[in-house]
Write a protein that holds these residues in place. Structure first.
Motif, short mmCIF file in Angstrom:
data_model
loop_
_atom_site.label_atom_id
_atom_site.label_comp_id
_atom_site.label_asym_id
_atom_site.label_seq_id
_atom_site.Cartn_x
_atom_site.Cartn_y
_atom_site.Cartn_z
N VAL A 185 0.89 -1.16 0.00
CA VAL A 185 0.00 0.00 0.00
C VAL A 185 0.93 1.21 0.00
O VAL A 185 1.81 1.31 0.86
N PHE A 186 0.78 2.11 -0.98
CA PHE A 186 1.67 3.26 -1.05
C PHE A 186 0.90 4.54 -1.36
O PHE A 186 -0.18 4.51 -1.95
N ARG A 187 1.48 5.66 -0.90
CA ARG A 187 0.92 6.98 -1.19
C ARG A 187 1.26 7.34 -2.63
O ARG A 187 2.37 7.11 -3.09
N THR A 188 0.29 7.93 -3.31
CA THR A 188 0.53 8.37 -4.68
C THR A 188 0.96 9.83 -4.68
O THR A 188 0.66 10.57 -3.76
N GLU A 189 1.67 10.20 -5.72
CA GLU A 189 2.10 11.59 -5.87
C GLU A 189 1.08 12.33 -6.73
O GLU A 189 0.62 11.80 -7.75
N PRO A 190 0.71 13.55 -6.34
CA PRO A 190 -0.24 14.33 -7.14
C PRO A 190 0.26 14.52 -8.57
O PRO A 190 1.46 14.67 -8.81
N GLY A 191 -0.67 14.44 -9.51
CA GLY A 191 -0.34 14.67 -10.91
C GLY A 191 0.32 13.49 -11.61
O GLY A 191 0.87 13.65 -12.69
N ARG A 192 0.25 12.29 -11.02
CA ARG A 192 0.88 11.12 -11.66
C ARG A 192 -0.16 10.16 -12.20
O ARG A 192 0.04 8.95 -12.19
N GLY A 193 -1.30 10.67 -12.65
CA GLY A 193 -2.26 9.83 -13.34
C GLY A 193 -3.41 9.32 -12.50
O GLY A 193 -4.24 8.57 -13.00
N THR A 194 -3.49 9.69 -11.22
CA THR A 194 -4.59 9.22 -10.39
C THR A 194 -4.95 10.27 -9.34
O THR A 194 -4.08 11.05 -8.91
N SER A 195 -6.20 10.28 -8.96
CA SER A 195 -6.64 11.17 -7.88
C SER A 195 -6.72 10.41 -6.55
O SER A 195 -7.00 11.01 -5.52
N GLY B 249 20.33 -4.51 -18.94
CA GLY B 249 21.25 -3.76 -18.10
C GLY B 249 20.61 -2.70 -17.22
O GLY B 249 21.27 -2.13 -16.37
N LYS B 250 19.33 -2.42 -17.44
CA LYS B 250 18.66 -1.39 -16.64
C LYS B 250 18.17 -2.00 -15.33
O LYS B 250 17.48 -3.01 -15.33
N VAL B 251 18.56 -1.38 -14.22
CA VAL B 251 18.14 -1.87 -12.90
C VAL B 251 17.30 -0.81 -12.20
O VAL B 251 17.36 0.37 -12.53
N VAL B 252 16.52 -1.26 -11.22
CA VAL B 252 15.70 -0.34 -10.43
C VAL B 252 16.64 0.48 -9.55
O VAL B 252 17.52 -0.07 -8.89
N PRO B 253 16.49 1.81 -9.57
CA PRO B 253 17.40 2.65 -8.80
C PRO B 253 17.23 2.49 -7.28
O PRO B 253 16.18 2.05 -6.81
N ARG B 254 18.25 2.85 -6.57
CA ARG B 254 18.23 2.81 -5.10
C ARG B 254 17.09 3.67 -4.58
O ARG B 254 16.84 4.76 -5.09
N GLY B 255 16.37 3.16 -3.57
CA GLY B 255 15.27 3.91 -2.95
C GLY B 255 13.97 3.84 -3.73
O GLY B 255 13.04 4.60 -3.45
N ALA B 256 13.89 2.94 -4.71
CA ALA B 256 12.69 2.85 -5.54
C ALA B 256 12.28 1.39 -5.71
O ALA B 256 13.04 0.48 -5.41
N ALA C 264 9.97 5.33 0.21
CA ALA C 264 9.44 6.16 1.30
C ALA C 264 7.92 6.30 1.21
O ALA C 264 7.27 6.61 2.22
N ALA C 265 7.35 6.07 0.03
CA ALA C 265 5.90 6.20 -0.14
C ALA C 265 5.14 4.97 0.34
O ALA C 265 3.93 5.01 0.53
N VAL C 266 5.85 3.86 0.57
CA VAL C 266 5.19 2.62 1.01
C VAL C 266 4.74 2.77 2.45
O VAL C 266 5.52 3.12 3.33
N VAL C 267 3.45 2.52 2.68
CA VAL C 267 2.84 2.65 3.99
C VAL C 267 2.77 1.31 4.71
O VAL C 267 2.99 1.22 5.91
N ALA C 268 2.44 0.25 3.97
CA ALA C 268 2.22 -1.06 4.60
C ALA C 268 2.35 -2.17 3.56
O ALA C 268 2.31 -1.92 2.35
N VAL C 269 2.49 -3.40 4.07
CA VAL C 269 2.60 -4.58 3.23
C VAL C 269 1.40 -5.48 3.50
O VAL C 269 1.09 -5.78 4.65
N GLY C 270 0.70 -5.88 2.43
CA GLY C 270 -0.49 -6.70 2.56
C GLY C 270 -0.21 -8.08 3.11
O GLY C 270 0.79 -8.70 2.77
N VAL C 271 -1.14 -8.55 3.96
CA VAL C 271 -1.02 -9.88 4.56
C VAL C 271 -2.14 -10.79 4.07
O VAL C 271 -1.90 -11.88 3.59
N CYS C 272 -3.39 -10.33 4.20
CA CYS C 272 -4.51 -11.17 3.79
C CYS C 272 -5.73 -10.31 3.50
O CYS C 272 -5.87 -9.21 4.01
#
Length: 148
Positions: free
Chosen positions: A56-66, A91-98, A120-128
């Motif tokens: 579960v993560f917080r979205t950033e304003p203006g990134r395609g969702t309200s 060769g492309k890897v996910v950057p640090r912190g993302a 940093a936007a991640v709030v929680a990890v789903g369990v069930c």
């Protein structure tokens, strides 16, 4: 006197549980068939996840969702190769912190449109899922266990 001690202990336990657990109502069908519109997801506030985990993560304003929050599956974490369907190339890897996320449904607003999500936007990890009950952890989804 013992009743007061039991009440205090119970109150403290509830406070600790509430601080660690969160229940999220699913809106939309991007996580179908794992989660469907109206499901309740029990998630744990923690800072550890891996490929296959629901976050579960917080979205950033203006990134395609309200929507202020989204639920998606982790497709790749920092240092892992970015999947081709999420904009990866050799060769492309996910950057640090993302991390990169994707919905379980074919048509989903995820890292294909949102790009990388900040850890940093991640709030929680789903369990069930609570109603109806079913496990949604990475293990339940068939994700391999990390090597230690």
């Amino acid at each position: 006197m013992w009743l007061l001690a039991v009440l205090c202990a119970g109150t403290a336990a509830l406070w600790v549980i509430r601080a660690r657990l969160v229940v999220v109502r699913v809106s939309g069908d991007s996580m179908n068939p794992t989660l469907v519109d109206g499901d309740l997801l029990l998630a744990v506030r923690r800072r550890s996840w891996r490929t296959g985990s629901l976050v579960v993560f917080r979205t950033e304003p203006g990134r395609g969702t309200s929507e202020p929050y989204m639920i998606k599956r982790v497709a790749a974490v920092a240092g892992q190769a970015a999947p081709a369907d999420l904009g990866g190339s050799p060769g492309k890897v996910v950057p640090r912190g993302a991390l990169l996320v994707r919905g379980d449904a074919v048509r989903s607003l995820d890292s294909r449109k949102l790009g990388a999500v900040s850890e940093a936007a991640v709030v929680a990890v789903g369990v069930c899922a609570l109603v109806p009950f079913r496990w949604v952890t990475a293990e339940a989804a068939g994700a391999p266990r990390p090597q230690t």
